[in-house]
Design an enzyme around this catalytic site. Structure first.
Site, PDB file in Angstrom:
ATOM      1  N   ARG A  13      -1.981  -0.193  19.393  1.00  0.00           N
ATOM      2  CA  ARG A  13      -0.774  -0.829  18.872  1.00  0.00           C
ATOM      3  C   ARG A  13      -0.386  -0.377  17.462  1.00  0.00           C
ATOM      4  O   ARG A  13       0.770  -0.030  17.200  1.00  0.00           O
ATOM      5  CB  ARG A  13      -0.936  -2.365  18.817  1.00  0.00           C
ATOM      6  N   THR A  14      -1.344  -0.444  16.549  1.00  0.00           N
ATOM      7  CA  THR A  14      -0.973  -0.258  15.148  1.00  0.00           C
ATOM      8  C   THR A  14      -0.462   1.158  14.907  1.00  0.00           C
ATOM      9  O   THR A  14       0.598   1.356  14.306  1.00  0.00           O
ATOM     10  CB  THR A  14      -2.169  -0.590  14.235  1.00  0.00           C
ATOM     11  N   LYS A  73     -16.246  17.095   7.747  1.00  0.00           N
ATOM     12  CA  LYS A  73     -16.870  18.099   6.856  1.00  0.00           C
ATOM     13  C   LYS A  73     -17.277  17.459   5.534  1.00  0.00           C
ATOM     14  O   LYS A  73     -17.724  18.159   4.624  1.00  0.00           O
ATOM     15  CB  LYS A  73     -15.869  19.224   6.573  1.00  0.00           C
ATOM     16  N   ARG A  98      -6.043   3.357   8.710  1.00  0.00           N
ATOM     17  CA  ARG A  98      -7.059   2.448   9.266  1.00  0.00           C
ATOM     18  C   ARG A  98      -8.415   3.085   9.041  1.00  0.00           C
ATOM     19  O   ARG A  98      -8.575   4.306   9.237  1.00  0.00           O
ATOM     20  CB  ARG A  98      -6.837   2.199  10.748  1.00  0.00           C
ATOM     21  N   HIS A 151      -6.000  -7.070   7.630  1.00  0.00           N
ATOM     22  CA  HIS A 151      -5.055  -6.343   8.492  1.00  0.00           C
ATOM     23  C   HIS A 151      -3.665  -6.922   8.173  1.00  0.00           C
ATOM     24  O   HIS A 151      -3.086  -7.656   8.969  1.00  0.00           O
ATOM     25  CB  HIS A 151      -5.442  -6.561   9.952  1.00  0.00           C
TER      26      HIS A 151
HETATM   27  N1   CP Z   1      -3.731  -5.453  16.960  1.00  0.00           N
HETATM   28  C1   CP Z   1      -4.265  -4.243  16.691  1.00  0.00           C
HETATM   29  O1   CP Z   1      -4.591  -3.935  15.544  1.00  0.00           O
HETATM   30  O2   CP Z   1      -4.389  -3.420  17.785  1.00  0.00           O
HETATM   31  P1   CP Z   1      -4.935  -1.914  17.754  1.00  0.00           P
HETATM   32  O3   CP Z   1      -6.390  -1.998  17.361  1.00  0.00           O
HETATM   33  O4   CP Z   1      -4.703  -1.375  19.113  1.00  0.00           O
HETATM   34  O5   CP Z   1      -4.161  -1.173  16.687  1.00  0.00           O
END
Ligand code: CP
Length: 315
Positions: A51-52, A80, A101, A129
């Site tokens: 999603r993100t 590396k 992320r 998040h």
């Molecule tokens: N909700 C969420 O962060 O989903 P993903 O881990 O798929 O990005």
């Protein structure tokens, strides 16, 4: 230049302005189709995501911009030994904004210290998040028409669930909110959340173990997955993973207008027979993810809203 690393980076007014912009985008996406023409978003994902990452890319493309990046540390020069600091410096030369992320808490903060362009935390370890939190707030506001005076239940892995930590940190700033934390002992909310976030504002909360007993008391239910990737011990994960499952039968205990949120992915904590219930709001969250990320990109790049002529965030 502004970054979005955690909830402290936006005050209440700014947060409301971003939610309002996301609502305007949702009601007329075509009006925003060329807002970011010529701009580039880099998605640096050192941890898996569906999603993100894809919604960030969809958001930038929906604004007329383009995207670049990697989906997995194994596909980057991190293999590396390149540091996050150097990667941020390098990618700043290629892109106008970065979404990162990382499994290590604090990595996006570190990147923001060395980047020449805005950095958005797209999830760092069990810490935070913030873009998911904006999505959750947008969805709750759509369903309940307010963000205050709500009784919110969080259920599942409250220890490692970074979306829970971020959302609690935001909801405490609205008057009259109270929380039920539904989890087994091993997956309780971290002590720092209680000591640093809940106690200073005298926010009412209860830690409980029964989902069934708590459902009738809730205005909003936020389900979470047991976070396999954060366990040190496979046996503990297997023992705890199926501990809560929301089913259509259990949902009969809840009020008719109690939305069920989940950041997704789900494993087995919401059975598929809940999906047809009008209270299931988790696929609304997915759609809202695109609008929130469009609004954030506009805000951090100081792109004016074509409908109002105004920028959303001050420099
Ligand atoms: N909700 C969420 O962060 O989903 P993903 O881990 O798929 O990005």
């Amino acid at each position: 230049m502004r970054h979005l690393i955690d909830h402290f980076d936006l005050n209440q007014e700014e947060l409301t302005n971003i939610l309002d912009l996301a609502d305007r985008i949702a009601s007329n996406p075509a009006a925003y189709a060329h807002v970011a023409d010529g701009k580039k978003l880099a998605t640096l994902f050192y941890e898996p995501s569906t999603r993100t990452r894809l919604s960030f890319e969809s958001a930038m493309q929906s604004l007329g911009g383009t995207t670049l990046g990697f989906a997995g540390a194994g596909l980057s020069s991190a293999t590396k030994g390149e540091t996050v600091a150097d990667t941020a410096r390098v990618v700043s030369c290629y892109a106008d904004i970065i979404a990162m992320r990382h499994p290590k808490e604090g990595a996006p903060l570190r990147a923001s210290m060395f980047s020449r362009v805005p950095v958005i935390n797209a999830g760092d370890g069990g810490h935070s998040h913030p873009t998911q939190t904006l999505i959750d707030l947008m969805t709750i506001r759509q369903r309940k028409h307010r963000l205050d005076h709500l009784t919110v239940g969080f259920c599942g892995d409250l220890k490692f669930g970074r979306t829970v930590h971020s959302l609690v940190n935001s909801l405490v700033h609205y008057r009259g909110n109270q929380f039920y934390f539904i989890s087994p002992e091993e997956l309780r909310v971290p002590d720092y959340l209680i000591e640093d976030t809940l106690k200073p504002g005298n926010t009412p909360y209860q830690e409980v173990t029964s989902l069934e007993d708590t459902l009738p008391k809730l205005d909003v239910l936020y389900m979470t997955r047991v976070q396999k990737e954060r366990f040190f011990n496979e046996e503990d994960y297997i023992r705890l993973k199926g501990i809560y499952t929301l089913t259509a039968d259990k949902l009969k205990l809840a009020s008719d207008d109690m939305p069920v949120l989940h950041p997704l992915p789900r494993v087995d904590e919401i059975s598929m027979d809940v999906d047809q219930d009008s209270r299931a709001a988790y696929f609304d969250q997915v759609q809202n993810g695109v609008y929130i990320r469009m609004a954030l990109i506009m805000a951090l790049l100081h792109l004016p809203d074509p409908q109002t002529g105004k920028e959303v965030l001050p420099c």
